[in-house]
Design an enzyme around this catalytic site. Structure first.
Site, PDB file in Angstrom:
ATOM      1  N   ASN A 136     -10.077   5.110  -6.125  1.00  0.00           N
ATOM      2  CA  ASN A 136     -10.806   5.248  -4.862  1.00  0.00           C
ATOM      3  C   ASN A 136     -10.307   6.433  -4.042  1.00  0.00           C
ATOM      4  O   ASN A 136     -11.091   7.132  -3.395  1.00  0.00           O
ATOM      5  CB  ASN A 136     -10.659   3.962  -4.040  1.00  0.00           C
ATOM      6  CG  ASN A 136     -11.446   2.810  -4.626  1.00  0.00           C
ATOM      7  OD1 ASN A 136     -12.483   3.021  -5.258  1.00  0.00           O
ATOM      8  ND2 ASN A 136     -10.965   1.594  -4.441  1.00  0.00           N
ATOM      9  N   THR A 196       0.859  -1.182   0.000  1.00  0.00           N
ATOM     10  CA  THR A 196       0.000   0.000   0.000  1.00  0.00           C
ATOM     11  C   THR A 196       0.900   1.238   0.000  1.00  0.00           C
ATOM     12  O   THR A 196       2.123   1.127   0.009  1.00  0.00           O
ATOM     13  CB  THR A 196      -0.910   0.033   1.245  1.00  0.00           C
ATOM     14  OG1 THR A 196      -0.134   0.417   2.390  1.00  0.00           O
ATOM     15  CG2 THR A 196      -1.550  -1.323   1.509  1.00  0.00           C
ATOM     16  N   CYS A 197       0.284   2.415   0.029  1.00  0.00           N
ATOM     17  CA  CYS A 197       1.083   3.640   0.001  1.00  0.00           C
ATOM     18  C   CYS A 197       1.901   3.810   1.277  1.00  0.00           C
ATOM     19  O   CYS A 197       2.899   4.525   1.286  1.00  0.00           O
ATOM     20  CB  CYS A 197       0.195   4.863  -0.221  1.00  0.00           C
ATOM     21  SG  CYS A 197      -0.993   5.180   1.085  1.00  0.00           S
ATOM     22  N   ASN A 198       1.493   3.158   2.355  1.00  0.00           N
ATOM     23  CA  ASN A 198       2.193   3.346   3.628  1.00  0.00           C
ATOM     24  C   ASN A 198       2.971   2.128   4.097  1.00  0.00           C
ATOM     25  O   ASN A 198       3.605   2.178   5.151  1.00  0.00           O
ATOM     26  CB  ASN A 198       1.203   3.749   4.723  1.00  0.00           C
ATOM     27  CG  ASN A 198       0.890   5.233   4.675  1.00  0.00           C
ATOM     28  OD1 ASN A 198       1.759   6.037   4.357  1.00  0.00           O
ATOM     29  ND2 ASN A 198      -0.337   5.596   4.966  1.00  0.00           N
ATOM     30  N   ARG A 199       2.923   1.019   3.338  1.00  0.00           N
ATOM     31  CA  ARG A 199       3.621  -0.167   3.819  1.00  0.00           C
ATOM     32  C   ARG A 199       3.872  -1.164   2.694  1.00  0.00           C
ATOM     33  O   ARG A 199       3.144  -1.196   1.697  1.00  0.00           O
ATOM     34  CB  ARG A 199       2.826  -0.859   4.934  1.00  0.00           C
ATOM     35  CG  ARG A 199       1.537  -1.511   4.475  1.00  0.00           C
ATOM     36  CD  ARG A 199       0.736  -2.070   5.651  1.00  0.00           C
ATOM     37  NE  ARG A 199       0.260  -1.012   6.523  1.00  0.00           N
ATOM     38  CZ  ARG A 199       0.735  -0.788   7.744  1.00  0.00           C
ATOM     39  NH1 ARG A 199       1.685  -1.542   8.244  1.00  0.00           N
ATOM     40  NH2 ARG A 199       0.250   0.189   8.480  1.00  0.00           N
ATOM     41  N   SER A 231      -2.147   1.905  11.122  1.00  0.00           N
ATOM     42  CA  SER A 231      -2.199   2.849  10.010  1.00  0.00           C
ATOM     43  C   SER A 231      -1.708   4.236  10.431  1.00  0.00           C
ATOM     44  O   SER A 231      -1.659   4.553  11.628  1.00  0.00           O
ATOM     45  CB  SER A 231      -3.632   2.970   9.489  1.00  0.00           C
ATOM     46  OG  SER A 231      -4.083   1.745   8.951  1.00  0.00           O
ATOM     47  N   GLU A 240      -8.522   3.873  10.116  1.00  0.00           N
ATOM     48  CA  GLU A 240      -8.936   4.100   8.722  1.00  0.00           C
ATOM     49  C   GLU A 240      -9.395   2.777   8.117  1.00  0.00           C
ATOM     50  O   GLU A 240      -8.819   1.718   8.367  1.00  0.00           O
ATOM     51  CB  GLU A 240      -7.800   4.741   7.916  1.00  0.00           C
ATOM     52  CG  GLU A 240      -6.541   3.912   7.798  1.00  0.00           C
ATOM     53  CD  GLU A 240      -6.409   3.223   6.463  1.00  0.00           C
ATOM     54  OE1 GLU A 240      -7.356   3.334   5.654  1.00  0.00           O
ATOM     55  OE2 GLU A 240      -5.384   2.573   6.240  1.00  0.00           O
TER      56      GLU A 240
END
EC number: 1.2.1.70
Length: 428
Positions: free
Chosen positions: A192, A49-52, A109, A114
């Site tokens: 999304n 994902t964008c963070n992990r 998160s 979230e």
């Protein structure tokens, strides 16, 4: 337990490192096949994902398997080991299981609670199934993590008022400009994240919104969901004139290369024209050299932490409640995992005893000769089978019904040692 996770996140690595590790969905199949080709890895799932970026594996030997995953990450990112390893975390056994459940629940998160991460965990599970990365153990683990997340979201208030990355970006924009509702806003991307950006911008009374996307049809489809607002849609080829006519830009695409950089912005912006960009993509859609432009400001996902921090304290107590539910689901998974070892041990023990019975029966019948009647042979067969079943019955019942996990583990290990079942259990 034979589960491990190797990864990095917004807590351990800056966006400059995370974007090098990002694995696009089109490359997931190849990556899973590569991971499963290593000698000590049996199953693999990739959560990107964008963070992990986290890689969950079922291993034959934990130390060797985590080294193999680290080697894969170094090759994928083209980062030397000493540059990458300082940003990685490695969790084993129950710690790895607990971590996935915390991630699925949104406790790990950037924005606690979230909801988007649960969908991403489900998608990672779905992507692993057809590529043979997910088999019995990881399939059950991800199902249990999804169950834990659903319980947490329905039995606690963790989702109440939770902000997402997109809403945090809009909140930050409101801090950076005097009157957000009067701004001309362009969103690059139509996924999304872009949908959520539109929702939050409309909630802030922004009325001049444009969407730029590689597929203009997809942009129009997104715009049609907000029928009460006039949203302009443009193809990516027309992006630069639209950017030049905007006050704020939000970028959220899956592009693996920057879409905006110093040179293409300099070519369209007036000499002292101000522009603020919010890049919430990983890999980044806005090149770092844009920061060299005097009147242009760029914010990325790591810059959202100050906005998010304001919402964290009120959610701390809810996180404690959520963790209690996670521990229940963790225990359920551990019981299931232990039962798998019990089942394989029982199967191996029965298989070994049955093989001994058949060999000894064959020896006895051969000594009795061909004159020994078939009816008598069947009687002896039934007798020996009955003896084996009665001898095994009580140990099997005790093993299956043992509630104490540690006691059950001791019994299993004792049986494996006494009857030399190790080589047999490995095949189950």
């Amino acid at each position: 337990m034979n589960i491990a996770v190797v990864g990095l996140s917004h807590k351990t690595a800056p966006v400059e490192i995370r974007e090098k590790l990002s694995i696009p969905e089109a490359q997931i199949e190849k990556a899973i096949m590569h991971l499963c080709s290593y000698a000590h890895i049996e199953e693999a799932v990739i959560l990107s994902t964008c963070n992990r970026l986290e890689i969950y594996v079922v291993v034959k030997a934990a130390e060797q398997a985590t080294q193999e995953v680290t080697q894969f990450l170094c090759e994928h990112s083209n980062l030397p080991f000493h540059d990458l390893y300082q940003h990685l975390f490695i969790l084993l056994q129950q710690d790895a299981v607990r971590h996935l459940m915390q991630v699925a629940c949104g406790l790990n998160s950037l924005v606690i609670g979230e909801g988007q991460i649960l969908a991403q965990v489900k998608h990672a599970h779905k992507l692993g199934l057809p590529h043979n990365g997910i088999r019995r153990i990881l399939s059950q683990l991800f199902k249990q993590a999804i169950t834990a997340a659903k319980r947490v979201r329905t039995q606690t208030a963790i989702g109440t008022g939770a902000v997402s990355i997109s809403s945090a970006a809009v909140e930050l924009a409101q801090v950076k400009v005097q009157n957000l509702s009067n701004c001309r806003v362009t969103i690059v991307g139509a996924g999304n994240m872009a949908r959520r950006l539109v929702q939050h911008l409309l909630a802030k009374r922004v009325t001049r919104i444009s969407i730029v996307n590689r597929s203009v049809e997809r942009a129009k489809e997104l715009a049609s969901e907000f029928s009460n607002t006039q949203i302009e849609c443009y193809p990516l080829a027309e992006m630069m004139p639209i950017v030049a006519a905007s006050d704020l830009i939000f970028t959220s695409t899956a592009s693996t290369v920057p879409l905006l950089d110093r040179s293409n912005l300099e070519a369209v912006l007036e000499q002292h024209q101000r522009l603020i960009l919010f890049d919430i993509s990983v890999p980044r859609n806005v090149d770092a050299d844009v920061n060299e432009l005097a009147h242009v400001q760029v914010f990325n996902v790591d810059d959202l932490k100050t906005v998010v921090a304001q919402n964290q304290e009120s959610r701390r107590q809810i996180s404690i409640e959520a963790q209690a539910l996670i521990e229940e689901e963790l225990k359920t998974f551990c019981v299931w995992h232990r039962s798998q070892e019990t089942v394989s041990t029982i199967s191996c023990l029965r298989e070994k005893v049955e093989k001994i019975r058949e060999q000894e029966l064959e020896k006895t019948l051969s000594r009795l000769g061909s004159d020994f009647g078939k009816k008598h042979q069947e009687a002896i067969e039934a007798l020996t089978r009955g003896i084996v079943n009665k001898i095994l019955h009580e140990p099997m019942v005790q093993l299956r019904t043992q509630q104490d996990i540690e006691a059950q583990r001791l019994v299993v290990q004792t049986l494996q040692m006494l009857f030399n079942l190790t080589s047999c259990t490995n095949k189950y």
